[in-house]
Design a protein around this motif. Sequence first.
Motif, short mmCIF file in Angstrom:
data_model
loop_
_atom_site.label_atom_id
_atom_site.label_comp_id
_atom_site.label_asym_id
_atom_site.label_seq_id
_atom_site.Cartn_x
_atom_site.Cartn_y
_atom_site.Cartn_z
N ARG A 1 -7.38 -3.96 4.37
CA ARG A 1 -6.25 -2.72 5.14
C ARG A 1 -6.76 -1.90 3.78
N TRP B 1 0.80 -1.13 -0.67
CA TRP B 1 -0.16 0.47 -0.26
C TRP B 1 0.57 0.84 0.10
N GLU C 1 -6.17 2.97 3.48
CA GLU C 1 -5.19 3.30 2.90
C GLU C 1 -5.50 4.92 2.71
N GLU D 1 -14.16 0.62 4.81
CA GLU D 1 -13.45 -0.55 5.46
C GLU D 1 -15.43 -0.80 4.79
N ARG E 1 -9.72 -9.76 6.33
CA ARG E 1 -9.12 -8.67 7.03
C ARG E 1 -8.78 -7.97 6.00
N ALA F 1 0.25 -9.27 4.28
CA ALA F 1 0.62 -8.28 4.32
C ALA F 1 1.56 -7.36 4.99
N GLY G 1 -9.72 1.00 -0.06
CA GLY G 1 -9.01 -0.30 0.76
C GLY G 1 -9.43 -2.14 -0.15
N GLY H 1 3.29 -4.33 3.45
CA GLY H 1 3.46 -2.45 3.19
C GLY H 1 3.73 -2.61 1.91
N VAL I 1 -3.71 -0.01 -2.16
CA VAL I 1 -3.63 -0.45 -2.63
C VAL I 1 -3.77 -2.09 -2.98
#
Length: 159
Positions: A132, A8, A134, A108, A130, A49, A81, A51, A148
């Motif tokens: 993620r 991300w 940003e 989200e 899950r 995950a 996301g 990064g 992402v």
Amino acid sequence: MSTIRIVWGTASAPTAMASYDAALAEAGVENYNLVAVSSVIPADTTVEAVGTAPDLGPAGDRLTVVEARATTAGPGRVSAGLGWSQSVEDGPGLFYEAAGETDSDDIETRVREGIESGQDLRDWDFSEPRVRVESAQAASGTYTTAVVLAVYGDGEPIV
């Protein structure tokens, strides 16, 4: 077993494309040709995950990705996301992405609703999703991008 890496980034720049390129650089995938696929995780695959992507091969290689991406001109907020859930016992799974000029909570919620809908379509016993997300604020006079990505394996020669 194959690996899919979740990476991300967010970045601002004077143009929309420059902010996208800079966000990809933050994620470590700026030197690859991205090929988007729909959102199915193959069986016997690990999702990590991380990064920022490690070295995935020579510049110019093709990378297969699922991408959540949003760009806005400031002032404003941008969010992207990606959610994922795999079936138990190393079975297949799903990604679901959402992005827009909104806050991270909205993205989200949209990701979680989407992945739940995708799970309902399949007769698989899924693990807990899950997610993620940003998000970044775009200043006046700049463009800001949030990304992402799920990166499938390593780069492959494109020619």
